[in-house]
Each structure stands twice: as C-alpha cells, then as structure tokens.
Motif scaffolding. Structure first.
Motif, PDB file in Angstrom:
ATOM      1  N   UNK A   1      18.154  18.585 -20.600  1.00  9.67           N
ATOM      2  CA  UNK A   1      19.246  18.048 -19.788  1.00  9.67           C
ATOM      3  C   UNK A   1      20.499  17.679 -20.564  1.00  9.67           C
ATOM      4  N   UNK A   2      20.387  17.384 -21.848  1.00  4.81           N
ATOM      5  CA  UNK A   2      21.573  16.966 -22.604  1.00  4.81           C
ATOM      6  C   UNK A   2      22.611  18.078 -22.735  1.00  4.81           C
ATOM      7  N   UNK A   3      22.169  19.330 -22.719  1.00  2.95           N
ATOM      8  CA  UNK A   3      23.094  20.446 -22.920  1.00  2.95           C
ATOM      9  C   UNK A   3      23.360  21.251 -21.654  1.00  2.95           C
ATOM     10  N   UNK A   4      23.010  20.675 -20.495  1.00  5.42           N
ATOM     11  CA  UNK A   4      23.141  21.441 -19.255  1.00  5.42           C
ATOM     12  C   UNK A   4      24.205  20.894 -18.314  1.00  5.42           C
ATOM     13  N   UNK A   5      25.128  20.094 -18.831  1.00  9.64           N
ATOM     14  CA  UNK A   5      26.154  19.509 -17.979  1.00  9.64           C
ATOM     15  C   UNK A   5      27.233  20.496 -17.560  1.00  9.64           C
ATOM     16  N   UNK A   6      27.891  20.181 -16.454  1.00  7.54           N
ATOM     17  CA  UNK A   6      29.105  20.926 -16.113  1.00  7.54           C
ATOM     18  C   UNK A   6      30.139  20.695 -17.212  1.00  7.54           C
ATOM     19  N   UNK A   7      30.104  19.475 -17.761  1.00  6.27           N
ATOM     20  CA  UNK A   7      30.853  19.149 -18.973  1.00  6.27           C
ATOM     21  C   UNK A   7      29.879  18.523 -19.961  1.00  6.27           C
ATOM     22  N   UNK A   8      29.820  19.072 -21.166  1.00  2.71           N
ATOM     23  CA  UNK A   8      29.051  18.468 -22.247  1.00  2.71           C
ATOM     24  C   UNK A   8      30.037  17.795 -23.194  1.00  2.71           C
ATOM     25  N   UNK A   9      29.976  16.476 -23.278  1.00  2.00           N
ATOM     26  CA  UNK A   9      30.914  15.729 -24.109  1.00  2.00           C
ATOM     27  C   UNK A   9      30.127  14.876 -25.088  1.00  2.00           C
ATOM     28  N   UNK A  10      30.784  14.368 -26.126  1.00  4.38           N
ATOM     29  CA  UNK A  10      30.083  13.586 -27.147  1.00  4.38           C
ATOM     30  C   UNK A  10      30.993  12.523 -27.729  1.00  4.38           C
TER      31      UNK A  10
ATOM     32  N   UNK B   1      36.485   6.422 -22.625  1.00  2.00           N
ATOM     33  CA  UNK B   1      35.417   7.104 -21.887  1.00  2.00           C
ATOM     34  C   UNK B   1      35.524   6.911 -20.378  1.00  2.00           C
ATOM     35  N   UNK B   2      35.705   5.688 -19.947  1.00  2.00           N
ATOM     36  CA  UNK B   2      35.724   5.404 -18.508  1.00  2.00           C
ATOM     37  C   UNK B   2      36.855   6.154 -17.808  1.00  2.00           C
ATOM     38  N   UNK B   3      38.056   6.103 -18.375  1.00  2.00           N
ATOM     39  CA  UNK B   3      39.194   6.775 -17.747  1.00  2.00           C
ATOM     40  C   UNK B   3      39.055   8.290 -17.773  1.00  2.00           C
ATOM     41  N   UNK B   4      38.512   8.835 -18.877  1.00  2.00           N
ATOM     42  CA  UNK B   4      38.354  10.287 -18.967  1.00  2.00           C
ATOM     43  C   UNK B   4      37.320  10.780 -17.961  1.00  2.00           C
ATOM     44  N   UNK B   5      36.229  10.024 -17.801  1.00  2.00           N
ATOM     45  CA  UNK B   5      35.198  10.435 -16.846  1.00  2.00           C
ATOM     46  C   UNK B   5      35.738  10.398 -15.429  1.00  2.00           C
ATOM     47  N   UNK B   6      36.472   9.343 -15.088  1.00  2.00           N
ATOM     48  CA  UNK B   6      37.037   9.266 -13.731  1.00  2.00           C
ATOM     49  C   UNK B   6      38.058  10.382 -13.506  1.00  2.00           C
ATOM     50  N   UNK B   7      38.802  10.755 -14.542  1.00  2.00           N
ATOM     51  CA  UNK B   7      39.740  11.871 -14.422  1.00  2.00           C
ATOM     52  C   UNK B   7      38.986  13.189 -14.165  1.00  2.00           C
ATOM     53  N   UNK B   8      37.892  13.384 -14.895  1.00  2.00           N
ATOM     54  CA  UNK B   8      37.065  14.590 -14.683  1.00  2.00           C
ATOM     55  C   UNK B   8      36.517  14.642 -13.259  1.00  2.00           C
ATOM     56  N   UNK B   9      36.046  13.506 -12.797  1.00  2.00           N
ATOM     57  CA  UNK B   9      35.463  13.461 -11.448  1.00  2.00           C
ATOM     58  C   UNK B   9      36.517  13.792 -10.387  1.00  2.00           C
ATOM     59  N   UNK B  10      37.715  13.291 -10.574  1.00  2.00           N
ATOM     60  CA  UNK B  10      38.790  13.581  -9.616  1.00  2.00           C
ATOM     61  C   UNK B  10      39.120  15.072  -9.638  1.00  2.00           C
TER      62      UNK B  10
END
Length: 280
Positions: free
Chosen positions: A211-220, A267-276
C-alpha cells in the motif's frame, strides 16, 4: 553581608525538595542543536534551521493534520491474537502486552476520520514504537476497514507509512495483508476516491511492496529511508557497492518512484490542495 556568603555550612537539600528538569522537555537533534519541545511542537516537529524531521507517531500526525485536532477514531480496541502460538525470546502475547504498555497503543496503526482545512478525509497512520511499526493482521485489517469507511462515505484516504515491514510473528498471515490492502486500494480507484500515500522514515519491507507505493500520489518527507530490503542484504545479493544516498527519499524521487517530497510544515496545506485538485 550575610547574604553574600553562606553562614551555615554543610547544607543538604532533602531529595523530595530537589527540582529536576522533566523528561522530554528538551530535544537534541543529530547535529547537536538543542530545542525546547514546545518550540519543536509548534514547528510541526521539525528542528528549525536544520529542517531535521523528528520521527513522530500517530498522535502527533493527527495533531498536525486534523483541524483543531478533532477526529473520530476507527476500531480503537482491535488487538492482535496469537494464531501461530509464536515464541522467540518471548511469547508473542507477552511481546504484544509489553509493546502496548510502552507505547500506549493497541497495535502499530491508528485510523480516524475528520477534516483537513475543512475537507473530509480518512487517515491511517503507523506507529514505529509498536514492534517497529510491523504489519500484522490487525494493521492490515484496520487499514482495510478504514478504506471501507472511505468507500462508504466517499471520503479521500491518506496512508502514513512508517514500518520495518511484515511482522514475522504472524508469518504468512502478515504477508496476506499486502494482498488485502492492495485489493481495497483497487476498489478506491474504481470508485474514483483519491488515495494519497505519505512515506516517512523508515518505510521498508512488505509495506513498501504494497500500500505504501500504490497511491494516486506517492509523497515523502525529506531524508526518509525508503526501500524493500536493507542495504546490506541488497549488497550481498547483487555483489556490488550501492550508490551514495541509496534508499533516501531524494534518491527514490530522482529515480521516479515518488511524485514529490514535502516538508512536514507544509503537509496539511499541500494535501488539501491535492484533494481540491482531485475533486474538481
């Protein structure tokens, strides 16, 4: 004057009256920088100036990500059984019990749902303090159920991985979790529900291979160790020296296995931007 010199000799302070610095009040980075934990917490557990990302667990990630640290935890009381009656230097149930007392966790993952900048999301976060964040049956089942929650409620899913890999005390049952979680990710994909995978330090073994490498976005996060087998095992297998920085997040990004590296403070702002972006 008396207050410039000690008038009584041999003064001894009773033990119960001595004041000591509480444990965990200060943090020392690998480079030697000393920082107050309050300042560290306000900086998303990143050492200022050095940008060193301190290893943190689910409690801290939930605090960083969920709005006002408000969330509803899923399956909080699920615990591992001992299906194989496994015993190494200790019996498996005893090892589980000791890890629970030490970490104040039931197992190596916590799952919850809430909001990130007003957007609904379900999060599963691994804790390395519980038997090295190893993936056992409970870890796989909790992640699968959290994904079911996302499927049922049409909520994006964020997986935060930090693990040494599959849990050897459960042998093949642990490896089965790779297939179980991967199948759930396929259902998320079919339902067009966003799945973001965040790899932190370290993310290795069967977790990386599933599951760690199966994201629509894989970030680190910066500087994270990411890989399957350890460097020594790989070196002995291929019979060659490994490149400098092998298995660092930066190396993995350069070779196309990550989409981007992100500072925890953003992290929080980037994730919310991705979701939008994904929901538009």
């Amino acid at each position: 004057m008396a207050w410039f010199k000690r008038s009584d000799k041999g003064i001894v302070t009773p033990t119960e009256s001595k004041r000591e610095v509480p444990d965990g009040l200060w943090f020392k980075s690998p480079a030697g920088k000393i920082i107050h934990t309050r300042e560290l917490k306000s900086n998303a557990y990143v050492v200022p100036e050095e940008d060193y990302h301190v290893r943190i667990g689910s409690e801290e990630y939930f605090e960083v990500l969920f709005d006002n640290n408000e969330f509803t935890e899923l399956d909080p009381n699920m615990e591992s059984a001992d299906p194989l009656t496994f015993k190494d230097t200790k019996a498996y149930p005893k090892r589980i019990k000791e890890s629970q007392e030490k970490s104040q966790l039931k197992d190596a993952v916590r799952t919850a749902y809430g909001k990130i900048n007003g957007l609904d999301i379900t999060i599963a976060c691994m804790d390395f303090t519980f038997i090295g964040g190893s993936m056992g049956s409970v870890v796989g089942e909790k992640i699968a159920r959290a994904m079911d929650h996302s499927l049922k409620n049409k909520k994006p899913f964020l997986m935060i991985s930090r693990s040494g890999g599959a849990r050897m005390m459960e042998a093949g049952l642990s490896l089965m979790q790779m297939a179980k979680t991967s199948a759930k990710i396929a259902l998320l994909d079919q339902a067009k529900i966003p799945y973001i995978s965040l790899l932190t330090d370290p993310t290795t073994g069967g977790v990386t291979a599933s599951y760690a490498m199966l994201g629509d976005f894989n970030i680190a996060e910066p500087g994270s160790l990411i890989g399957f087998a350890g460097p020594r095992v790989i070196r002995e297998t291929i019979g060659k020296d490994l490149p400098k920085g092998f298995q660092s997040a930066e190396f993995v990004l350069e070779h196309g296995f990550l989409d981007f590296i992100i500072d925890r403070r953003n992290l929080k702002n980037r994730i919310s931007t991705l979701l939008k972006m994904l929901q538009d």
